[in-house]
Design a protein around this motif. Sequence first.
Motif, PDB file in Angstrom:
ATOM      1  N   ASP A   4      -8.411  59.925  62.508  1.00  0.00           N
ATOM      2  CA  ASP A   4      -8.498  60.196  63.941  1.00  0.00           C
ATOM      3  C   ASP A   4      -8.533  58.851  64.677  1.00  0.00           C
ATOM      4  O   ASP A   4      -9.598  58.329  65.012  1.00  0.00           O
ATOM      5  CB  ASP A   4      -9.759  61.017  64.241  1.00  0.00           C
ATOM      6  CG  ASP A   4      -9.832  61.441  65.696  1.00  0.00           C
ATOM      7  OD1 ASP A   4      -8.915  61.115  66.467  1.00  0.00           O
ATOM      8  OD2 ASP A   4     -10.823  62.106  66.067  1.00  0.00           O
ATOM      9  N   TRP A   5      -7.353  58.294  64.954  1.00  0.00           N
ATOM     10  CA  TRP A   5      -7.282  56.957  65.541  1.00  0.00           C
ATOM     11  C   TRP A   5      -7.797  56.930  66.974  1.00  0.00           C
ATOM     12  O   TRP A   5      -8.456  55.967  67.380  1.00  0.00           O
ATOM     13  CB  TRP A   5      -5.841  56.449  65.493  1.00  0.00           C
ATOM     14  CG  TRP A   5      -5.343  56.236  64.098  1.00  0.00           C
ATOM     15  CD1 TRP A   5      -4.443  57.000  63.420  1.00  0.00           C
ATOM     16  CD2 TRP A   5      -5.730  55.190  63.199  1.00  0.00           C
ATOM     17  NE1 TRP A   5      -4.237  56.514  62.153  1.00  0.00           N
ATOM     18  CE2 TRP A   5      -5.012  55.393  61.994  1.00  0.00           C
ATOM     19  CE3 TRP A   5      -6.600  54.109  63.287  1.00  0.00           C
ATOM     20  CZ2 TRP A   5      -5.145  54.557  60.893  1.00  0.00           C
ATOM     21  CZ3 TRP A   5      -6.736  53.272  62.202  1.00  0.00           C
ATOM     22  CH2 TRP A   5      -6.010  53.488  61.028  1.00  0.00           C
ATOM     23  N   SER A   6      -7.501  57.939  67.760  1.00  0.00           N
ATOM     24  CA  SER A   6      -7.978  57.954  69.143  1.00  0.00           C
ATOM     25  C   SER A   6      -9.493  58.111  69.189  1.00  0.00           C
ATOM     26  O   SER A   6     -10.169  57.473  70.010  1.00  0.00           O
ATOM     27  CB  SER A   6      -7.310  59.088  69.925  1.00  0.00           C
ATOM     28  OG  SER A   6      -7.546  60.353  69.296  1.00  0.00           O
ATOM     29  N   TRP A  32      -5.937  47.144  74.583  1.00  0.00           N
ATOM     30  CA  TRP A  32      -5.178  48.189  73.886  1.00  0.00           C
ATOM     31  C   TRP A  32      -6.111  49.195  73.224  1.00  0.00           C
ATOM     32  O   TRP A  32      -5.824  50.392  73.195  1.00  0.00           O
ATOM     33  CB  TRP A  32      -4.276  47.547  72.825  1.00  0.00           C
ATOM     34  CG  TRP A  32      -3.371  48.537  72.150  1.00  0.00           C
ATOM     35  CD1 TRP A  32      -2.140  48.939  72.566  1.00  0.00           C
ATOM     36  CD2 TRP A  32      -3.658  49.275  70.951  1.00  0.00           C
ATOM     37  NE1 TRP A  32      -1.627  49.870  71.690  1.00  0.00           N
ATOM     38  CE2 TRP A  32      -2.549  50.111  70.698  1.00  0.00           C
ATOM     39  CE3 TRP A  32      -4.745  49.317  70.086  1.00  0.00           C
ATOM     40  CZ2 TRP A  32      -2.488  50.959  69.613  1.00  0.00           C
ATOM     41  CZ3 TRP A  32      -4.685  50.168  68.999  1.00  0.00           C
ATOM     42  CH2 TRP A  32      -3.574  50.973  68.763  1.00  0.00           C
ATOM     43  N   MET A  33      -7.241  48.733  72.703  1.00  0.00           N
ATOM     44  CA  MET A  33      -8.206  49.644  72.090  1.00  0.00           C
ATOM     45  C   MET A  33      -8.749  50.634  73.120  1.00  0.00           C
ATOM     46  O   MET A  33      -8.842  51.840  72.854  1.00  0.00           O
ATOM     47  CB  MET A  33      -9.355  48.850  71.469  1.00  0.00           C
ATOM     48  CG  MET A  33     -10.418  49.716  70.816  1.00  0.00           C
ATOM     49  SD  MET A  33     -11.842  48.743  70.266  1.00  0.00           S
ATOM     50  CE  MET A  33     -12.530  48.274  71.872  1.00  0.00           C
ATOM     51  N   LEU A  68      -7.927  56.643  75.183  1.00  0.00           N
ATOM     52  CA  LEU A  68      -7.604  57.627  76.214  1.00  0.00           C
ATOM     53  C   LEU A  68      -6.312  58.376  75.903  1.00  0.00           C
ATOM     54  O   LEU A  68      -5.792  59.088  76.750  1.00  0.00           O
ATOM     55  CB  LEU A  68      -7.471  56.934  77.581  1.00  0.00           C
ATOM     56  CG  LEU A  68      -8.706  56.141  78.040  1.00  0.00           C
ATOM     57  CD1 LEU A  68      -8.400  55.382  79.317  1.00  0.00           C
ATOM     58  CD2 LEU A  68      -9.895  57.076  78.253  1.00  0.00           C
ATOM     59  N   LYS A  69      -5.800  58.220  74.662  1.00  0.00           N
ATOM     60  CA  LYS A  69      -4.541  58.845  74.269  1.00  0.00           C
ATOM     61  C   LYS A  69      -4.750  59.815  73.120  1.00  0.00           C
ATOM     62  O   LYS A  69      -5.828  59.884  72.527  1.00  0.00           O
ATOM     63  CB  LYS A  69      -3.526  57.768  73.838  1.00  0.00           C
ATOM     64  CG  LYS A  69      -3.181  56.740  74.901  1.00  0.00           C
ATOM     65  CD  LYS A  69      -2.230  55.700  74.338  1.00  0.00           C
ATOM     66  CE  LYS A  69      -1.861  54.649  75.362  1.00  0.00           C
ATOM     67  NZ  LYS A  69      -0.954  53.617  74.794  1.00  0.00           N
ATOM     68  N   THR A  70      -3.693  60.535  72.777  1.00  0.00           N
ATOM     69  CA  THR A  70      -3.690  61.333  71.562  1.00  0.00           C
ATOM     70  C   THR A  70      -3.252  60.456  70.400  1.00  0.00           C
ATOM     71  O   THR A  70      -2.754  59.336  70.596  1.00  0.00           O
ATOM     72  CB  THR A  70      -2.731  62.526  71.698  1.00  0.00           C
ATOM     73  OG1 THR A  70      -1.394  62.025  71.873  1.00  0.00           O
ATOM     74  CG2 THR A  70      -3.107  63.392  72.895  1.00  0.00           C
ATOM     75  N   PHE A 100       0.669  55.776  68.466  1.00  0.00           N
ATOM     76  CA  PHE A 100       1.734  55.161  67.670  1.00  0.00           C
ATOM     77  C   PHE A 100       3.094  55.218  68.356  1.00  0.00           C
ATOM     78  O   PHE A 100       4.107  54.906  67.737  1.00  0.00           O
ATOM     79  CB  PHE A 100       1.826  55.833  66.306  1.00  0.00           C
ATOM     80  CG  PHE A 100       0.631  55.577  65.439  1.00  0.00           C
ATOM     81  CD1 PHE A 100       0.496  54.387  64.751  1.00  0.00           C
ATOM     82  CD2 PHE A 100      -0.388  56.520  65.336  1.00  0.00           C
ATOM     83  CE1 PHE A 100      -0.602  54.143  63.962  1.00  0.00           C
ATOM     84  CE2 PHE A 100      -1.494  56.292  64.544  1.00  0.00           C
ATOM     85  CZ  PHE A 100      -1.604  55.092  63.847  1.00  0.00           C
ATOM     86  N   SER A 101       3.102  55.627  69.618  1.00  0.00           N
ATOM     87  CA  SER A 101       4.377  55.699  70.335  1.00  0.00           C
ATOM     88  C   SER A 101       4.837  54.337  70.832  1.00  0.00           C
ATOM     89  O   SER A 101       5.971  54.172  71.259  1.00  0.00           O
ATOM     90  CB  SER A 101       4.265  56.660  71.525  1.00  0.00           C
ATOM     91  OG  SER A 101       3.292  56.190  72.453  1.00  0.00           O
TER      92      SER A 101
END
Length: 291
Positions: free
Chosen positions: A255-257, A44-45, A50-52, A57-58
């Motif tokens: 900035d999680w991504s 998952w990390m 590779l996401k915004t 959080f979607s």
Amino acid sequence: MLGRRRAGRRRGRGRRRRSNVVRATILSVVLVPICLVWIYPFIWMVSASLKTNAEVFSGLGLFTDVVRLDNYVRAWNEANVGRYFFNSVFVTVFSVLIAVTATSMIGYVLGRYRFRGKKVIIGIFAAAIFLPEGYTIIPVFDLISKLGLTGSLWGVTLAEAGGAHVVIILLFAGFFAQLPGELEEAARIDGAGFLRIFASVYLPLAKPVIATAVILQFMHSWNDFLLPLVLTLSQPDLRTLAVGIYAFKGEHLTDWSGMAAASTIALLPIILLFFFLQRYFVESVAGAMKG
């Protein structure tokens, strides 16, 4: 009569094979779900890198419509991860060299020699395991300051290499204690001294333990957060990667991504090192359990 015995042996071997197959199947059925649950956070990390931030959080899904490699570029350049990565490599490599050299010599003495107070020393080492790292921050910081190394990576390196590596020391001691004493006697007849016997005779035989020591010290130095944070508070350029990743968390925005991308970069060296040395690591652990 002989034919009956052979037939009985074949049936016995067949039953053992079927029993082993059934046992392996049951073990796989039990362990595969456990492995999937265990590795899911790592997968998952990588997916989050590779996401915004909105896509992170979607949901807990692993797939995304658009692969955003720019997170890695932003983390490496804008967040100064490249500099932190170099700092971590410097600190980790030299701390591994110092720690492995020191622990192997201590383990050699404890494993090969008898002297007064040996059990007391081992007891002190064992007690040091229960000492929280936070309690040693002040004396370590004071020592590094008195050595005049607070403004350099060498100070962080010595601080990382100077911990109580009790497990590594005991692994070396147990391994060296099992080796035959004839090796040392033959070396002494040839005129070899303490250091030559250690470096030329016994240490080359300890490759599995050395590999284990490298892995354990590498993981400790590479992932350590508290000690590098304290030693680099006044000089952000000296931060290691573990401390630098924390910079992605701001006061009002995180900035999680980018943090996931930086964490993935930080995880890769440990995975590669373990795959490269895993055979020696398994041999060392198996030898320690037998001992």
